[in-house]
Write an enzyme that holds these catalytic residues in place. Sequence first.
Site, PDB file in Angstrom:
ATOM      1  N   HIS A  76       0.820  -1.220   0.000  1.00  0.00           N
ATOM      2  CA  HIS A  76       0.000   0.000   0.000  1.00  0.00           C
ATOM      3  C   HIS A  76       0.845   1.258   0.000  1.00  0.00           C
ATOM      4  O   HIS A  76       0.476   2.261  -0.597  1.00  0.00           O
ATOM      5  CB  HIS A  76      -0.931   0.001   1.220  1.00  0.00           C
ATOM      6  N   ARG A  93     -10.714  -0.187 -13.724  1.00  0.00           N
ATOM      7  CA  ARG A  93     -10.838  -1.405 -12.914  1.00  0.00           C
ATOM      8  C   ARG A  93     -11.950  -1.186 -11.887  1.00  0.00           C
ATOM      9  O   ARG A  93     -11.691  -0.818 -10.737  1.00  0.00           O
ATOM     10  CB  ARG A  93      -9.522  -1.706 -12.198  1.00  0.00           C
ATOM     11  N   ARG A 119     -14.351  -1.966 -17.259  1.00  0.00           N
ATOM     12  CA  ARG A 119     -14.228  -3.423 -17.153  1.00  0.00           C
ATOM     13  C   ARG A 119     -15.164  -3.853 -16.030  1.00  0.00           C
ATOM     14  O   ARG A 119     -15.103  -3.296 -14.931  1.00  0.00           O
ATOM     15  CB  ARG A 119     -12.798  -3.819 -16.800  1.00  0.00           C
ATOM     16  N   GLU A 140      -7.070 -12.649 -21.456  1.00  0.00           N
ATOM     17  CA  GLU A 140      -6.181 -12.836 -20.305  1.00  0.00           C
ATOM     18  C   GLU A 140      -5.835 -14.300 -20.081  1.00  0.00           C
ATOM     19  O   GLU A 140      -4.986 -14.612 -19.264  1.00  0.00           O
ATOM     20  CB  GLU A 140      -6.854 -12.309 -19.031  1.00  0.00           C
ATOM     21  N   ASN A 163      -0.820  -9.001 -17.737  1.00  0.00           N
ATOM     22  CA  ASN A 163      -0.447  -9.418 -16.373  1.00  0.00           C
ATOM     23  C   ASN A 163      -0.934 -10.844 -16.126  1.00  0.00           C
ATOM     24  O   ASN A 163      -0.196 -11.706 -15.633  1.00  0.00           O
ATOM     25  CB  ASN A 163      -1.085  -8.497 -15.326  1.00  0.00           C
ATOM     26  N   ASP A 164      -2.201 -11.067 -16.460  1.00  0.00           N
ATOM     27  CA  ASP A 164      -2.747 -12.415 -16.268  1.00  0.00           C
ATOM     28  C   ASP A 164      -2.339 -13.358 -17.388  1.00  0.00           C
ATOM     29  O   ASP A 164      -2.055 -14.525 -17.135  1.00  0.00           O
ATOM     30  CB  ASP A 164      -4.277 -12.358 -16.170  1.00  0.00           C
ATOM     31  N   ARG A 176       1.655 -14.464 -10.581  1.00  0.00           N
ATOM     32  CA  ARG A 176       2.223 -13.127 -10.762  1.00  0.00           C
ATOM     33  C   ARG A 176       2.571 -12.431  -9.448  1.00  0.00           C
ATOM     34  O   ARG A 176       3.293 -11.445  -9.431  1.00  0.00           O
ATOM     35  CB  ARG A 176       1.272 -12.246 -11.600  1.00  0.00           C
TER      36      ARG A 176
HETATM   37  C1  PEP Z   1      -4.139  -7.837 -16.697  1.00  0.00           C
HETATM   38  O1  PEP Z   1      -4.349  -8.963 -16.237  1.00  0.00           O
HETATM   39  O2  PEP Z   1      -3.166  -7.567 -17.428  1.00  0.00           O
HETATM   40  C2  PEP Z   1      -5.050  -6.725 -16.364  1.00  0.00           C
HETATM   41  C3  PEP Z   1      -4.962  -5.566 -16.983  1.00  0.00           C
HETATM   42  O3  PEP Z   1      -5.927  -6.911 -15.356  1.00  0.00           O
HETATM   43  P1  PEP Z   1      -5.485  -6.915 -13.813  1.00  0.00           P
HETATM   44  O4  PEP Z   1      -4.069  -6.450 -13.699  1.00  0.00           O
HETATM   45  O5  PEP Z   1      -6.450  -6.019 -13.117  1.00  0.00           O
HETATM   46  O6  PEP Z   1      -5.652  -8.361 -13.453  1.00  0.00           O
HETATM   47 MG    MG Z   2      -6.222  -9.366 -15.241  1.00  0.00          MG
END
Ligand code: PEP
Ligand code: MG
Length: 565
Positions: A183, A290, A326, A424, A447-448, A458
């Site tokens: 945080h 988000r 989203r 994703e 990211n996912d 991750r």
């Molecule tokens: C991702 O997974 O790249 C993404 C943009 O969503 P989040 O990071 O919120 O999982």
């Molecule tokens: Mg994601």
Amino acid sequence: MIERRGIGIFPGVVIGHAAVFRHTILDNVEHALTDDPEAELAVFENAVESVMQEIRAIKPRSKEEKDILGVYESMLSDPDYLALIKENIGARRYTASWAVEAATEKYSSALAALGDAYFKERIADIKDAESRLLGAIAGISSEIIVDKPSIIVADYLTPSELIQMNRANILALLLDTGGPTSHVAILSHSEEIPAILGLGDFSRNTEDDSIVAMDAREGVAVICPDEKVLRSFRAKKGIALRNEKELRENAVLPAETLDGHRIHLMCNIEGLEGIDGAISAGAEGIGLFRTEFLALQDFGGDEEKKAGIYEEAARKMSPFGPVTFRTYDLGGDKAADGMAAEENPILGWRAVRFCMERKDIFRKQLISILRASALSPSVRIMFPMISGSEELKDVLSFLEEVKDECRKKGIAFDENMKIGTMIETPSAAITADVLADYVDFMSIGTNDLIQYTIAVDRGNERIAYLYRPLHPAVIRLLKYVADSAKKKGVTVSICGEMAGQAEYAPLLVGLGFDELSMTAHSILEVRKRIRTLDWESCVDFADNVLSLRDASSIEHALKEYNGKT
Ligand code: PEP
Ligand code: MG
């Protein structure tokens, strides 16, 4: 002179006097029994009261700060936590401090056992509430006074400690512990405070008021630098200031390659307060809102309030570009209250899987987004964690059902609102050509996608060495999605962290991505990089990369390309 390296969070070169804070007194609780549990109970209850008053007196400066204070309040009024402490004092005869420490330990261990990043962050908040309580029991004020401009050097800093400090006097943060998802790191980003975390024994080696020089981009900090080192930091500072000024001035320029290929840079935000930063960075829209962060603050709460936020975001951003909501990506590392712990939450009941089962919650969110779409044709909707066309079709038919309800109830919405899917999961990427038939746009959550493609959590530092955005499997998937989208005439973008790292820009542009979404500050940096690129050359480079066999070769090739262009 001592030099240490850590994890740079928000960039900046700073030279200044250190204000050192260490939590040693509060971290060494004596394990003693009491003869007078009644008196210890009274001490504990007074401590709770005084910490509550302290917290309520803090005026939050941002949404992040408000959330954190909310976590403390709920912790300090959690009946189970308080009962456990009282039991430790009454039945086990622990002193008030030991009782608090033991109860907090039990709580944190239970959360740690769940093993995901979201809960790890909650542990930091619980520890913060604990150190405030221990401070109040010991009669120590937890307010850290920073009465002149200083670089804050600490073993760790709790978010509430940071919130309480006089922001105008914080030049930078240097902490022994902490990682990029803590945080404090999030606050340093949102408040744009240069920071380096994870510096090891830095605070133990720093004397109060000594001179410290730091460069957060490089993650390096020096205690008592000699004249030569100071000169080099002054030079870096001059360069960094000029760069930042240039980045800000260039916010009005288009992200266009030297040979005239236009890239659209959008912003990722978590709430309304991100909009101003997006606009000042010259974002051409919000590529990823988000929304689950709003839900996490107020799960199942006031839907009107959330609808108002969506509408305000659409209203403010519409002159600049689309706003992509989203739908709730809850679960996984973003579990809301009442979502049961799962054995494997990252592969579990999350995002649309959760929403399609909790249609009561999903319906309300869809109506809110639809309402916002009536105000501006810029509103788009996007679904997370889609695993294939059947799931996507189910979600789309539920959206149609909700649209029908709106029509019947006379709720206005944009009949042409653009609909998108996130890519994703490897299954979505591999069937992107099929998914493209059902949507107007696709956005890749790298990211996912990286986590699932390489099967590497991750959020797990231990195996972070395997988390390689440039793994050939990832690059091939990106290419396949880009090509499939183009063939079917749908827009495609990337909204994962990869999009916001300027060094990846030549490859992503060369693979065919004309739209990228990232944090506001990254927009400034990626724009700058794009304006130095030659699109034709990027395409050739990406073609060459596709023939490479492993991540190291691609990393090497990209480094070389970035060095040359
Ligand atoms: C991702 O997974 O790249 C993404 C943009 O969503 P989040 O990071 O919120 O999982
Ligand atoms: Mg994601």
